[in-house]
Scaffold this motif. Structure first.
Motif, PDB file in Angstrom:
ATOM      1  N   GLY A  11       0.822  -1.208   0.000  1.00  0.00           N
ATOM      2  CA  GLY A  11       0.000   0.000   0.000  1.00  0.00           C
ATOM      3  C   GLY A  11       0.860   1.263   0.000  1.00  0.00           C
ATOM      4  N   ASP A  12       1.909   1.255   0.805  1.00  0.00           N
ATOM      5  CA  ASP A  12       2.802   2.423   0.868  1.00  0.00           C
ATOM      6  C   ASP A  12       3.476   2.654  -0.475  1.00  0.00           C
ATOM      7  N   VAL A  13       3.999   1.572  -1.054  1.00  0.00           N
ATOM      8  CA  VAL A  13       4.735   1.686  -2.322  1.00  0.00           C
ATOM      9  C   VAL A  13       3.815   2.198  -3.434  1.00  0.00           C
ATOM     10  N   LEU A  14       2.552   1.739  -3.401  1.00  0.00           N
ATOM     11  CA  LEU A  14       1.641   2.068  -4.510  1.00  0.00           C
ATOM     12  C   LEU A  14       0.876   3.375  -4.290  1.00  0.00           C
ATOM     13  N   LYS A  15       1.034   3.959  -3.114  1.00  0.00           N
ATOM     14  CA  LYS A  15       0.206   5.106  -2.730  1.00  0.00           C
ATOM     15  C   LYS A  15       0.199   6.195  -3.804  1.00  0.00           C
ATOM     16  N   HIS A  16       1.366   6.541  -4.294  1.00  0.00           N
ATOM     17  CA  HIS A  16       1.433   7.639  -5.270  1.00  0.00           C
ATOM     18  C   HIS A  16       1.874   7.157  -6.643  1.00  0.00           C
ATOM     19  N   SER A  17       1.697   5.849  -6.911  1.00  0.00           N
ATOM     20  CA  SER A  17       2.120   5.336  -8.221  1.00  0.00           C
ATOM     21  C   SER A  17       1.087   5.716  -9.273  1.00  0.00           C
ATOM     22  N   PRO A  18       1.541   6.076 -10.462  1.00  0.00           N
ATOM     23  CA  PRO A  18       0.601   6.509 -11.502  1.00  0.00           C
ATOM     24  C   PRO A  18      -0.173   5.331 -12.102  1.00  0.00           C
ATOM     25  N   GLY A  19      -1.420   5.577 -12.528  1.00  0.00           N
ATOM     26  CA  GLY A  19      -2.232   4.549 -13.176  1.00  0.00           C
ATOM     27  C   GLY A  19      -2.025   4.585 -14.667  1.00  0.00           C
ATOM     28  N   PRO A  20      -2.601   3.642 -15.442  1.00  0.00           N
ATOM     29  CA  PRO A  20      -3.319   2.491 -14.893  1.00  0.00           C
ATOM     30  C   PRO A  20      -2.369   1.521 -14.196  1.00  0.00           C
ATOM     31  N   ARG A  21      -2.939   0.799 -13.234  1.00  0.00           N
ATOM     32  CA  ARG A  21      -2.156  -0.164 -12.457  1.00  0.00           C
ATOM     33  C   ARG A  21      -2.524  -1.566 -12.938  1.00  0.00           C
ATOM     34  N   VAL A  22      -1.510  -2.303 -13.402  1.00  0.00           N
ATOM     35  CA  VAL A  22      -1.770  -3.625 -13.989  1.00  0.00           C
ATOM     36  C   VAL A  22      -1.048  -4.692 -13.169  1.00  0.00           C
ATOM     37  N   LEU A  23      -1.804  -5.700 -12.718  1.00  0.00           N
ATOM     38  CA  LEU A  23      -1.271  -6.755 -11.860  1.00  0.00           C
ATOM     39  C   LEU A  23      -1.079  -8.047 -12.642  1.00  0.00           C
ATOM     40  N   VAL A  24       0.061  -8.715 -12.398  1.00  0.00           N
ATOM     41  CA  VAL A  24       0.285 -10.079 -12.886  1.00  0.00           C
ATOM     42  C   VAL A  24       0.441 -10.977 -11.655  1.00  0.00           C
ATOM     43  N   PRO A  25      -0.625 -11.701 -11.281  1.00  0.00           N
ATOM     44  CA  PRO A  25      -0.520 -12.586 -10.108  1.00  0.00           C
ATOM     45  C   PRO A  25       0.176 -13.887 -10.500  1.00  0.00           C
ATOM     46  N   THR A  26       1.237 -14.257  -9.792  1.00  0.00           N
ATOM     47  CA  THR A  26       1.986 -15.480 -10.127  1.00  0.00           C
ATOM     48  C   THR A  26       2.367 -16.243  -8.858  1.00  0.00           C
ATOM     49  N   MET A  27       2.825 -17.482  -9.074  1.00  0.00           N
ATOM     50  CA  MET A  27       3.441 -18.241  -7.988  1.00  0.00           C
ATOM     51  C   MET A  27       4.950 -18.318  -8.214  1.00  0.00           C
ATOM     52  N   GLY A  28       5.489 -17.457  -9.058  1.00  0.00           N
ATOM     53  CA  GLY A  28       6.936 -17.442  -9.293  1.00  0.00           C
ATOM     54  C   GLY A  28       7.405 -18.593 -10.161  1.00  0.00           C
ATOM     55  N   ALA A  29       8.717 -18.902 -10.066  1.00  0.00           N
ATOM     56  CA  ALA A  29       9.347 -19.948 -10.900  1.00  0.00           C
ATOM     57  C   ALA A  29       9.101 -19.644 -12.374  1.00  0.00           C
ATOM     58  N   PHE A  30       9.529 -18.459 -12.770  1.00  0.00           N
ATOM     59  CA  PHE A  30       9.146 -17.925 -14.071  1.00  0.00           C
ATOM     60  C   PHE A  30       9.747 -18.682 -15.242  1.00  0.00           C
ATOM     61  N   HIS A  31       8.908 -18.842 -16.271  1.00  0.00           N
ATOM     62  CA  HIS A  31       9.334 -19.312 -17.582  1.00  0.00           C
ATOM     63  C   HIS A  31       8.843 -18.260 -18.582  1.00  0.00           C
ATOM     64  N   PRO A  32       9.134 -18.429 -19.862  1.00  0.00           N
ATOM     65  CA  PRO A  32       8.748 -17.386 -20.830  1.00  0.00           C
ATOM     66  C   PRO A  32       7.256 -17.067 -20.842  1.00  0.00           C
ATOM     67  N   GLY A  33       6.415 -18.020 -20.434  1.00  0.00           N
ATOM     68  CA  GLY A  33       4.980 -17.734 -20.336  1.00  0.00           C
ATOM     69  C   GLY A  33       4.708 -16.578 -19.377  1.00  0.00           C
ATOM     70  N   HIS A  34       5.342 -16.631 -18.201  1.00  0.00           N
ATOM     71  CA  HIS A  34       5.171 -15.532 -17.232  1.00  0.00           C
ATOM     72  C   HIS A  34       5.680 -14.212 -17.799  1.00  0.00           C
ATOM     73  N   ILE A  35       6.816 -14.310 -18.475  1.00  0.00           N
ATOM     74  CA  ILE A  35       7.423 -13.067 -18.996  1.00  0.00           C
ATOM     75  C   ILE A  35       6.498 -12.431 -20.028  1.00  0.00           C
ATOM     76  N   SER A  36       5.809 -13.270 -20.807  1.00  0.00           N
ATOM     77  CA  SER A  36       4.867 -12.716 -21.792  1.00  0.00           C
ATOM     78  C   SER A  36       3.708 -11.991 -21.094  1.00  0.00           C
ATOM     79  N   LEU A  37       3.326 -12.476 -19.914  1.00  0.00           N
ATOM     80  CA  LEU A  37       2.274 -11.779 -19.154  1.00  0.00           C
ATOM     81  C   LEU A  37       2.759 -10.405 -18.694  1.00  0.00           C
ATOM     82  N   MET A  38       4.032 -10.352 -18.289  1.00  0.00           N
ATOM     83  CA  MET A  38       4.588  -9.061 -17.833  1.00  0.00           C
ATOM     84  C   MET A  38       4.671  -8.070 -18.985  1.00  0.00           C
ATOM     85  N   HIS A  39       5.047  -8.569 -20.150  1.00  0.00           N
ATOM     86  CA  HIS A  39       5.117  -7.669 -21.311  1.00  0.00           C
ATOM     87  C   HIS A  39       3.720  -7.175 -21.690  1.00  0.00           C
ATOM     88  N   LYS A  40       2.743  -8.073 -21.628  1.00  0.00           N
ATOM     89  CA  LYS A  40       1.355  -7.658 -21.896  1.00  0.00           C
ATOM     90  C   LYS A  40       0.922  -6.594 -20.878  1.00  0.00           C
TER      91      LYS A  40
END
Lengths: 274, 274
Positions: A11-40
């Protein structure tokens, strides 16, 4: 890139962050599939908006302790991957900060979660819905990005957003695959070389069976060809309606041929659209 | 004062409304208890903020069709009361706009809702949690105001906010009472004159019994004195921990003596703190 280790830090970190705010919920252990979500996510947020990635191996969505235990947690390389993908904020809570010991409120889904992974993993999707809603509310995101590989999860999250009026837009990205067709998954690293060599049969089989045009023929052929491997054990194999996720008896409406296959202790899922 | 009749109209009306935004979720049929919640909401919002009152007789929290049917819906006088209380926005959705026919996602609470009204009304508090979360998310409120008369509901909503990380502050207001002590309730209008004359025995009995200092004596005395009326029928009578709402066997921690009493078809609740 900022890292927050509990909800109030986020909450503190995001308090003054500019929008739009886009979330990628993951369980980690990233492979290229996750990275494609981050790029999207960055594509949606634009250069000025804020991309948040959560990394949380959510205990309440695991039905088997051995699977939770064995789930890979390469935090250092995950953080480096986020940094490389231009992520603004990474949320890495520990389980204790997400769940009170006397936790008693859950989000439950009773229709789309009945079959497929829901039948095989009791409580799994209630755990997913609960944590995803918490992550939405903690991050205050406008948009969230999910992979299409977990198509049942995606359908259930869209349903949750609809039924609870959650003010978050859901965007999905196609399944990323290895050169031999195996769907990318954090669990693939746990396959033996022999199992890994055999696993592309899953997609190959689904694709070939899907051509048959008849529900019973499709299911029989797919089962036969997966079970032809001494390494593979079918958890479920179903042909379901693309919207309701209920098993179909004909192919009048769009359908999905979906399977979960065990290689030893490792459970892999994949599906094709019909 | 603006009126919105479905979620998207509410979103439009609130789009540029100044904060803080304070919600008073109600089922209408206002009595002075409700009006006190609206005044509290205005006190919190300040003259510049936005006070939203929702009026929705939520079908999924009623376990008896007869109670849902009989619940009073004096919309015209309710709207006049909102206007008089200086409310900015009234949200009056119809049930069809709140629930899809194939609705499948619910918020469930499994601990605090076990006893008291939860035991007597299966599914009631899941219906309450679900609609309250929807109203929070549809209104995007910063604060919500509830009455303390429904103390179990209040405890469960606070628990939901905690467990799901809902970014809404919960504020409560004391029970308003008639001159003879009867807790104000929209259901009081459904009492016959005879029942109405008898009903103050509920609070009188709880207060007197609470003085006895011993769990069994308290429960026995209270039961006896309520059942002394041929008009009253006890639905439940319990002495519970003020925090966990589980029945207590001693009075070491703060406790609540709570009851629900039927007068004919009309069910009245009340409680006293110990």
């Amino acid at each position: 890139m900022k890292i927050a280790e509990n909800g109030s830090a986020l909450g503190d970190v995001l308090k003054h962050s500019p929008g739009p705010r886009v979330l990628v919920p993951t369980m980690g252990a990233f492979h290229p599939g996750h990275i494609s979500l981050m790029h999207k996510a960055r594509e949606i947020s634009g250069p000025e908006g804020t991309v948040v990635v959560s990394i949380f191996v959510n205990p309440i969505q695991f039905d088997r302790a051995s699977d939770l235990e064995a789930y890979p947690r390469p935090m250092e390389s995950d953080l480096a991957a986020c940094e490389a993908a231009g992520v603004d904020v990474v949320f890495t809570p520990v389980a204790d900060s997400m769940y009170f010991p006397d936790r008693s409120v859950t989000v439950t889904e009773t229709l789309l979660s009945r079959d497929l992974c829901g039948a095989a993993r009791p409580g799994h999707f209630d755990g997913v819905c609960t944590v995803v809603l918490k992550l939405f509310l903690l991050s205050g995101c406008d948009v969230a990005v999910f992979g299409e590989k977990d198509f049942q999860q995606l359908a259930i999250i869209r349903r949750m957003v609809r039924d609870l009026d959650v003010p978050v837009e859901i965007v999905s990205c196609p399944t990323m695959r290895e050169a031999d067709g195996l769907a990318m998954s954090s669990r693939n690293t746990r396959l033996t070389p022999e199992q890994r060599a055999d696993a592309p049969r899953i997609l190959r089989t689904l694709k070939a069976a899907a051509e048959l045009g008849d529900v019973e023929a499709i299911l029989a052929r797919a089962r036969e060809e997966i079970e032809a491997s001494p390494l593979a054990r079918i958890d479920y194999l179903s042909l379901v309606d693309a919207e309701t996720l209920q098993p179909v008896t004909d192919l009048v409406r769009p359908a999905v041929l979906a399977t979960a296959v065990f290689y030893g202790e490792v459970r892999l899922i994949d599906h094709v659209d019909l």
